[in-house]
Design an enzyme around this catalytic site. Structure first.
Site, PDB file in Angstrom:
ATOM      1  N   GLN A   1     -10.186  -3.853  -3.675  1.00 46.97           N
ATOM      2  CA  GLN A   1     -11.517  -3.436  -3.242  1.00 46.97           C
ATOM      3  C   GLN A   1     -12.561  -3.776  -4.307  1.00 46.97           C
ATOM      4  OE1 GLN A   1     -12.303  -1.863  -0.131  1.00 46.97           O
ATOM      5  NE2 GLN A   1     -14.326  -2.519  -0.835  1.00 46.97           N
TER       6      GLN A   1
ATOM      7  N   ASP B   1     -17.175   7.370  -1.931  1.00 44.17           N
ATOM      8  CA  ASP B   1     -15.934   7.179  -1.164  1.00 44.17           C
ATOM      9  C   ASP B   1     -15.648   8.492  -0.435  1.00 44.17           C
ATOM     10  OD1 ASP B   1     -13.495   6.217  -0.244  1.00 44.17           O
ATOM     11  OD2 ASP B   1     -12.478   6.286  -2.180  1.00 44.17           O
TER      12      ASP B   1
ATOM     13  N   HIS C   1      -7.226   0.896  -6.605  1.00 43.51           N
ATOM     14  CA  HIS C   1      -7.473   0.034  -5.441  1.00 43.51           C
ATOM     15  C   HIS C   1      -8.167  -1.243  -5.937  1.00 43.51           C
ATOM     16  CE1 HIS C   1      -7.828  -1.179  -1.432  1.00 43.51           C
ATOM     17  NE2 HIS C   1      -8.775  -0.387  -0.980  1.00 43.51           N
TER      18      HIS C   1
ATOM     19  N   ARG D   1     -13.645  -8.517   1.392  1.00 46.17           N
ATOM     20  CA  ARG D   1     -12.216  -8.314   1.155  1.00 46.17           C
ATOM     21  C   ARG D   1     -11.467  -9.598   1.515  1.00 46.17           C
ATOM     22  NH1 ARG D   1     -10.073  -3.213   1.134  1.00 46.17           N
ATOM     23  NH2 ARG D   1      -8.188  -4.325   0.505  1.00 46.17           N
TER      24      ARG D   1
ATOM     25  N   ARG E   1       0.882  -1.181   0.000  1.00 46.66           N
ATOM     26  CA  ARG E   1       0.000   0.000   0.000  1.00 46.66           C
ATOM     27  C   ARG E   1       0.908   1.216   0.000  1.00 46.66           C
ATOM     28  NH1 ARG E   1      -5.408   1.478   3.337  1.00 46.66           N
ATOM     29  NH2 ARG E   1      -6.166   0.061   1.752  1.00 46.66           N
TER      30      ARG E   1
ATOM     31  N   CYS F   1     -16.308   1.825   0.138  1.00 44.13           N
ATOM     32  CA  CYS F   1     -15.207   0.924   0.504  1.00 44.13           C
ATOM     33  C   CYS F   1     -14.825   1.057   1.975  1.00 44.13           C
ATOM     34  CB  CYS F   1     -14.015   1.163  -0.404  1.00 44.13           C
ATOM     35  SG  CYS F   1     -13.275   2.802  -0.246  1.00 44.13           S
TER      36      CYS F   1
HETATM   37  N1  NVA Z   1      -9.921   6.591  -1.791  1.00 42.67           N
HETATM   38  C1  NVA Z   1      -9.594   6.177  -0.463  1.00 42.67           C
HETATM   39  C2  NVA Z   1      -9.877   4.728  -0.268  1.00 42.67           C
HETATM   40  C3  NVA Z   1      -9.606   4.227   1.125  1.00 42.67           C
HETATM   41  C4  NVA Z   1      -9.763   2.755   1.258  1.00 42.67           C
HETATM   42  C5  NVA Z   1      -8.145   6.491  -0.165  1.00 42.67           C
HETATM   43  O1  NVA Z   1      -7.298   6.333  -1.060  1.00 42.67           O
HETATM   44  O2  NVA Z   1      -7.839   6.895   0.951  1.00 42.67           O
HETATM   45  N1   CP Z   2     -11.321  -0.130   2.110  1.00 38.20           N
HETATM   46  C1   CP Z   2     -10.062  -0.200   2.567  1.00 38.20           C
HETATM   47  O1   CP Z   2      -9.104  -0.432   1.827  1.00 38.20           O
HETATM   48  O2   CP Z   2      -9.963  -0.016   3.904  1.00 38.20           O
HETATM   49  P1   CP Z   2      -8.607   0.187   4.734  1.00 38.20           P
HETATM   50  O3   CP Z   2      -8.044   1.524   4.318  1.00 38.20           O
HETATM   51  O4   CP Z   2      -9.044   0.148   6.152  1.00 38.20           O
HETATM   52  O5   CP Z   2      -7.660  -0.921   4.390  1.00 38.20           O
END
Ligand code: NVA
Ligand code: CP
Length: 303
Positions: A134, A217, A131, A285, A104, A257
């Site tokens: 997801q 989101d 992502h 997930r 990540r 998500c």
């Molecule tokens: N768009 C959000 C998704 C979090 C799971 C982010 O990148 O923070």
């Molecule tokens: N939806 C998602 O990826 O959640 P986290 O940021 O908690 O991993």
């Protein structure tokens, strides 16, 4: 031989994506039935988190253990990555000791560079651009609650972010219509809209009309926190309310998500209401990524 990576959904064919969704549903049923299924005994997944996470970390770690393997949490703060060791050197070393790496991170380029030097599969656990994990869970959730998403109309509402771009990839692969409903300046670039299945409809009351799936989101993604002050002003008309949901198909589902901000991008009545499937989406997930780990690590003929 170069390993298979999962950096975006487009690393899979439509057939492989369908197979992953079916397998996620099957693995969920097996777990509910109490079946022990440990095909990844002795395998190790390294997880590099440069951003915070709840669902991604817990689902990958629990998933590896349930499949008989092990997951290792690595933060740049506690590794030499945080002290300037290059991605290339890190990739060479870590991938010589483990069976897969989940990352990540911020810029997507860090992922592609890591993958280039990795001798084991690399999985995108979220980048600024995409992502994909997801989307595996979201698509499984739609299948479970409704059916094949092909030909359905999905509306993405709010910020045209990493999730939005992943929905564009999903629409192309799984052949559904995607309405991108973002305020001016928030939509993904024109290359993301150049497909007959993708339509930019900036007006929420128009975009939601008759939709089968409504997705939103956060207004400020991880790493964008400094822009938060401006986002609420621009995005306020894009908050999903009961009134907006009434414009969608009566059978429409709502997805997010998570993490969610009730009263910002979505009203509590919607996310906690009857059309919301966010808890299944989060649980999936686990199952969807177990299917992905099997697919990447076992590389057998079943898929
Ligand atoms: N768009 C959000 C998704 C979090 C799971 C982010 O990148 O923070
Ligand atoms: N939806 C998602 O990826 O959640 P986290 O940021 O908690 O991993």
């Amino acid at each position: 031989m170069n390993p298979r990576h999962f950096l975006t959904l487009t690393d899979c064919t439509a057939e492989e994506l369908h197979a992953l969704i079916r397998r996620g549903i099957e693995l969920k049923r097996m777990r509910r039935d109490g079946l022990v299924h440990e095909p990844l005994k002795g395998r190790v997944l390294a997880m590099i988190f440069e951003k915070a996470s709840t669902r991604t970390r817990v689902s990958f770690e629990a998933g590896m253990v349930q499949l008989g393997g092990h997951a290792m949490f690595l933060s740049p703060r506690d590794t030499q990555l945080g002290r300037g060791e290059t991605i290339e050197d890190t990739a060479r070393v870590i991938s010589s000791m483990v069976d897969a790496v989940m990352i990540r991170t911020f810029g997507h380029e860090a992922l592609t560079r890591f993958a280039e030097y990795s001798r084991v599969p690399v999985i995108n656990g979220l980048s600024d651009e995409f992502h994909p994990c997801q989307l595996l869970a979201d698509m499984q959730t739609y299948w479970e609650h409704r059916d094949d998403i092909r030909g359905r109309t999905v509306v993405w509402v709010g910020d045209g972010n990493n999730m939005c771009r992943s929905y564009v990839n999903a629409a192309r692969l799984l052949d559904f219509q995607l309405r991108v409903c973002c305020p001016p300046g928030y939509a993904p670039g024109p290359q993301w809209l150049a497909d007959p299945r993708i339509e930019l409809i900036p007006e929420p009351s128009e975009a939601l009309r008759g939709a089968h799936l409504v997705v939103t989101d956060v207004w400020a993604s991880l790493g964008q926190e400094r822009e938060r002050e401006q986002h609420p002003r621009d995005l306020a008309p894009y908050r999903i309310t009961d009134g907006l949901m009434e414009l969608a198909d009566p059978q429409a589902l709502f997805m997010h998500c998570l993490p969610a901000h009730r009263g910002e991008e979505v009203e509590a009545e919607v996310i906690d209401g009857a059309q919301s499937v966010v808890w299944d989406e989060a649980e999936n997930r686990l199952h969807a990524q177990k299917a992905l780990l099997e697919f990447l690590l076992l590389n057998d003929d079943r898929q």
